[in-house]
Design an enzyme around this catalytic site. Structure first.
Site, PDB file in Angstrom:
ATOM      1  N   HIS A  24     -12.678   2.933   3.113  1.00 48.58           N
ATOM      2  CA  HIS A  24     -12.154   4.289   3.276  1.00 48.58           C
ATOM      3  C   HIS A  24     -12.180   5.002   1.934  1.00 48.58           C
ATOM      4  CE1 HIS A  24      -8.271   3.160   1.562  1.00 48.58           C
ATOM      5  NE2 HIS A  24      -8.194   2.151   2.410  1.00 48.58           N
ATOM      6  N   LYS A  60       0.418   6.487   1.360  1.00 56.20           N
ATOM      7  CA  LYS A  60      -0.781   5.881   0.815  1.00 56.20           C
ATOM      8  C   LYS A  60      -1.816   5.767   1.932  1.00 56.20           C
ATOM      9  CE  LYS A  60      -2.876   1.727  -0.956  1.00 56.20           C
ATOM     10  NZ  LYS A  60      -3.002   0.290  -0.757  1.00 56.20           N
ATOM     11  N   LYS A 112      -5.678   0.883   5.118  1.00 59.63           N
ATOM     12  CA  LYS A 112      -6.148   0.270   6.357  1.00 59.63           C
ATOM     13  C   LYS A 112      -4.977  -0.027   7.268  1.00 59.63           C
ATOM     14  CE  LYS A 112      -8.340  -2.750   3.679  1.00 59.63           C
ATOM     15  NZ  LYS A 112      -9.420  -3.281   2.851  1.00 59.63           N
ATOM     16  N   HIS A 166       2.564  -2.973   2.544  1.00 62.96           N
ATOM     17  CA  HIS A 166       1.983  -2.946   3.891  1.00 62.96           C
ATOM     18  C   HIS A 166       3.001  -2.734   5.006  1.00 62.96           C
ATOM     19  CE1 HIS A 166      -1.048  -5.098   1.424  1.00 62.96           C
ATOM     20  NE2 HIS A 166      -1.828  -4.250   2.056  1.00 62.96           N
ATOM     21  N   HIS A 179     -11.037   3.359  -1.368  1.00 63.12           N
ATOM     22  CA  HIS A 179     -12.000   2.483  -2.045  1.00 63.12           C
ATOM     23  C   HIS A 179     -13.059   3.316  -2.766  1.00 63.12           C
ATOM     24  CE1 HIS A 179     -10.754   0.042   1.623  1.00 63.12           C
ATOM     25  NE2 HIS A 179     -10.194  -0.565   0.596  1.00 63.12           N
ATOM     26  N   CYS A 216      -1.332  -8.947   1.284  1.00 61.45           N
ATOM     27  CA  CYS A 216      -1.433  -8.952  -0.180  1.00 61.45           C
ATOM     28  C   CYS A 216      -1.975 -10.287  -0.679  1.00 61.45           C
ATOM     29  CB  CYS A 216      -0.067  -8.770  -0.834  1.00 61.45           C
ATOM     30  SG  CYS A 216       0.680  -7.171  -0.617  1.00 61.45           S
ATOM     31  N   CYS A 229       7.002  -6.156   3.536  1.00 58.20           N
ATOM     32  CA  CYS A 229       6.174  -5.936   2.348  1.00 58.20           C
ATOM     33  C   CYS A 229       6.308  -4.470   1.912  1.00 58.20           C
ATOM     34  CB  CYS A 229       4.714  -6.245   2.669  1.00 58.20           C
ATOM     35  SG  CYS A 229       3.600  -5.694   1.369  1.00 58.20           S
ATOM     36  N   CYS A 272       3.311 -12.262   1.774  1.00 60.02           N
ATOM     37  CA  CYS A 272       2.615 -11.227   2.549  1.00 60.02           C
ATOM     38  C   CYS A 272       1.154 -11.613   2.682  1.00 60.02           C
ATOM     39  CB  CYS A 272       2.710  -9.849   1.886  1.00 60.02           C
ATOM     40  SG  CYS A 272       1.622  -8.643   2.692  1.00 60.02           S
TER      41      CYS A 272
HETATM   42  O1  ME8 Z   1      -6.593  -5.561  -3.346  1.00 62.17           O
HETATM   43  N1  ME8 Z   1      -5.741   5.299  -3.190  1.00 62.17           N
HETATM   44  O2  ME8 Z   1      -8.571  -5.300  -2.176  1.00 62.17           O
HETATM   45  P1  ME8 Z   1      -8.303  -4.006  -1.302  1.00 62.17           P
HETATM   46  C1  ME8 Z   1      -6.397   4.866  -4.263  1.00 62.17           C
HETATM   47  N2  ME8 Z   1      -9.384  -7.652  -2.919  1.00 62.17           N
HETATM   48  N3  ME8 Z   1      -7.054   3.700  -4.326  1.00 62.17           N
HETATM   49  C2  ME8 Z   1      -7.043   2.917  -3.238  1.00 62.17           C
HETATM   50  C3  ME8 Z   1      -6.373   3.307  -2.049  1.00 62.17           C
HETATM   51  C4  ME8 Z   1      -5.696   4.567  -2.053  1.00 62.17           C
HETATM   52  N4  ME8 Z   1      -5.058   5.044  -1.002  1.00 62.17           N
HETATM   53  N5  ME8 Z   1      -6.553   2.342  -1.142  1.00 62.17           N
HETATM   54  C5  ME8 Z   1      -7.313   1.385  -1.731  1.00 62.17           C
HETATM   55  C6  ME8 Z   1      -7.703  -5.934  -3.028  1.00 62.17           C
HETATM   56  N6  ME8 Z   1      -7.610   1.719  -2.985  1.00 62.17           N
HETATM   57  C7  ME8 Z   1      -8.303  -7.154  -3.678  1.00 62.17           C
HETATM   58  C8  ME8 Z   1      -8.724  -6.792  -5.089  1.00 62.17           C
HETATM   59  S1  ME8 Z   1      -9.850  -7.365  -7.448  1.00 62.17           S
HETATM   60  C9  ME8 Z   1     -10.157  -8.766  -8.308  1.00 62.17           C
HETATM   61  C10 ME8 Z   1      -9.309  -7.917  -5.886  1.00 62.17           C
HETATM   62  C11 ME8 Z   1      -8.456   0.956  -3.919  1.00 62.17           C
HETATM   63  O3  ME8 Z   1      -9.422  -3.946  -0.337  1.00 62.17           O
HETATM   64  C12 ME8 Z   1      -7.724   0.678  -5.214  1.00 62.17           C
HETATM   65  O4  ME8 Z   1      -8.657   0.424  -6.239  1.00 62.17           O
HETATM   66  O5  ME8 Z   1      -6.925  -3.995  -0.787  1.00 62.17           O
HETATM   67  C13 ME8 Z   1      -6.983  -0.588  -4.886  1.00 62.17           C
HETATM   68  O6  ME8 Z   1      -6.556  -1.257  -6.063  1.00 62.17           O
HETATM   69  C14 ME8 Z   1      -8.049  -1.329  -4.112  1.00 62.17           C
HETATM   70  O7  ME8 Z   1      -8.727  -0.308  -3.369  1.00 62.17           O
HETATM   71  C15 ME8 Z   1      -7.496  -2.399  -3.201  1.00 62.17           C
HETATM   72  O8  ME8 Z   1      -8.509  -2.813  -2.342  1.00 62.17           O
END
Ligand code: ME8
Length: 500
Positions: free
Chosen positions: A17, A294, A297, A146, A20, A128, A143, A125
């Site tokens: 989304h 926020k 997903k 979430h 990301h 997380c 959480c 969680c």
């Molecule tokens: O946490 N606003 O993956 P994830 C801004 N796999 N950025 C956002 C956002 C939002 N509403 N939603 C998501 C993970 N992001 C782990 C990370 S790294 C070694 C492992 C972005 O799929 C933002 O960069 O939950 C956030 O930190 C990341 O997506 C989390 O993606």
């Protein structure tokens, strides 16, 4: 000079989304800017495919975690391409090369004496993939991120002696104040360290979906350690037969505040334990919010980047995200906001400036940029601006840098109004002044557009072509003389189809 920038690797537990896309675009702007400086750049993004978050989603969908990853990883890869990300590699943690290298590093941490066997119990969680402290838990046992119910978990597994790195981490923060930016996030991380660090699980016994612990193959490595290591492992296998680690390590990380603790505390400690240099630094951005929440997903309030791009184009999306929301802070975004900025700023201010300037040079000088000196009042608006933008981008101040650049767009528009070239064109005695004005506009537009290039690569590329500017490096106002023959330019930001 080498510059290595990364995004978080995204869980393949749902469609990509705009949240990301946001991190990916931020890292891309920095990557492109550093390429403009002439540096060697490596830009990494990818997907996080192991662990509970993915295993649980797969179970819900009745597929294997591998199948889920194979379906969704290409979606994240496409998302990066669609937002025009210039990543040099796309890592999947299921890559053979990644897993091998993870095992090597984890083995090193074990050999260095930083791992022991123990029992863990706490509130967990699964989204997380993290245990929560009592202070973090909301509404009984939910959480804070979430909003789902936490589960009580207990298991025997391998522990990483995080507590042993307390002092070294405090020293790192004291010696390198810019290790975590912005400053208020650095303070949060430091406060977390100072409250006393507890050891953390390095492995999972119940879970099968992960990289096997090399000395105890009944267990898999806890997804966060495998995931963080992606930044390091990718360099070792991204290019066949070549290890890029010596050239590019250490990395600079872009991420949001939800995963601050892992990056700012666990990660440097783990690298220290492995005897690997800690990251160059990291910038922690805020959340994109939709109607106050926020975008995520699990909350389901997401904007689909495909739809936004279809409507406004990738460049407009890239621009909007960093103009609307001050990078580092949380900020609201909305389709109405997009539309407003698209029309007032991109189409009316920048697009019109470009078309107007080109058409005046077309009309009054047969499409050839006059050879003349710019007027001092215009030149002064450009003084020091490239250095300021560079300086701001050195601090990942994507919004402030964009604000600086946008002042130039506005100054140029104002200059058109002040000088009214259409009046100068009527009087032969104003011919020399008209040359200066038109030269200044072409030069100002060139410099502004090169500065915007990292933000909006496509549209600026088209405009630079029309300006007969083949170079894409960082500019200097007045460094290009006149004489170029300008080309036609279709509107940079066409009128939106209102019906959608
Ligand atoms: O946490 N606003 O993956 P994830 C801004 N796999 N950025 C956002 C956002 C939002 N509403 N939603 C998501 C993970 N992001 C782990 C990370 S790294 C070694 C492992 C972005 O799929 C933002 O960069 O939950 C956030 O930190 C990341 O997506 C989390 O993606």
């Amino acid at each position: 000079m080498a510059f290595y920038v990364t995004t978080p690797i995204y869980y393949v537990n749902g469609e990509p989304h705009l949240g990301h896309a946001y991190s990916t675009i931020a890292a891309d702007i920095l990557a492109r800017h550093h390429r403009q400086r002439g540096e060697d750049v490596f830009f990494l993004t990818g997907t996080d495919e192991f662990g509970e978050p993915v295993a649980q989603q797969a179970e819900r969908e009745g597929v294997t975690p591998r199948e889920l990853g194979d379906r969704l990883a290409p979606r994240f890869k496409e998302m990066a391409a669609k937002v025009n990300a210039s990543n040099d590699f796309f890592i999947r943690t299921t890559d053979e090369g990644h897993q091998r290298r993870v095992q090597e590093v984890v083995q090193r941490v074990y050999d260095n004496g930083h791992v022991y066997e123990g029992m863990y119990e706490g509130w967990y969680c699964p989204r997380c993939a993290d245990f929560k402290t009592e202070a973090e838990i909301e509404d009984g046992n939910r959480c804070p991120i979430h909003k789902i119910e936490l589960t009580r978990e207990k298991e025997k597994n391998w522990f990483f002696r995080l507590s042993a790195f307390q002092e070294e981490l405090e020293k790192l923060y004291a010696e390198r104040p810019s290790f975590v930016e912005p400053g208020f996030r650095r303070n949060e991380a430091l406060a977390f360290v100072r409250q006393g660090l507890q050891d953390v699980s390095l492995s999972r016994r119940r879970l099968k979906w992960g990289v096997p612990v090399p000395w105890d193959t009944d267990q898999v490595i806890y997804v966060w350690f495998d995931a963080l290591l992606n930044y390091y492992t990718a360099l070792s296998y991204a290019r066949d037969g070549e290890d890029l680690t010596p050239l590019f390590w250490p990395a600079f990380h872009i991420l949001a505040k939800d995963i601050l603790k892992f990056h700012a505390v666990y990660w440097p400690a783990f690298l220290m334990a492995a005897g690997i240099e800690v990251p160059k630094g990291m910038f922690i951005h805020g959340f994109l919010l939709m109607e106050g929440h926020k975008m995520s997903k699990s909350l389901g309030n997401v904007l689909d980047p495909d739809q936004v791009i279809e409507m406004f184009g990738a460049d407009a999306l890239r621009y909007y995200c960093f103009r609307e929301v001050s990078f580092g802070r949380d900020g609201q975004i909305s389709p109405q906001g997009f539309e407003a900025r698209y029309e007032t700023e991109l189409a009316n201010e920048y697009g019109n400036l470009a078309n107007r300037s080109l058409s005046m040079i077309g009309r009054y000088r047969d499409g050839v940029v006059p050879s003349a000196d710019p007027e001092a009042e215009l030149a002064s608006a450009f003084e020091g601006v490239v250095e300021r933008v560079r300086g701001l981008l050195d601090e990942s101040e994507l919004t402030h840098a964009l604000d600086e650049i946008w002042k130039l767009v506005r100054r140029l528009n104002q200059y058109v109004e002040e000088t009214a070239p259409w009046k100068l064109a009527k009087d032969e005695t104003d011919s020399e002044r008209l040359d200066s004005v038109l030269y200044g506009l072409a030069e100002g537009l060139r410099v502004t557009t090169l500065l915007l290039h990292a933000y909006m690569p496509d549209t600026t590329g088209r405009l630079l072509d029309a300006l007969a500017e083949p170079d894409r490096g960082l500019p200097e106002f007045g460094s290009r003389g006149g004489g170029q023959i300008l080309a036609e330019l279709d509107p940079l930001f066409p009128k939106l189809q209102k019906a959608q």
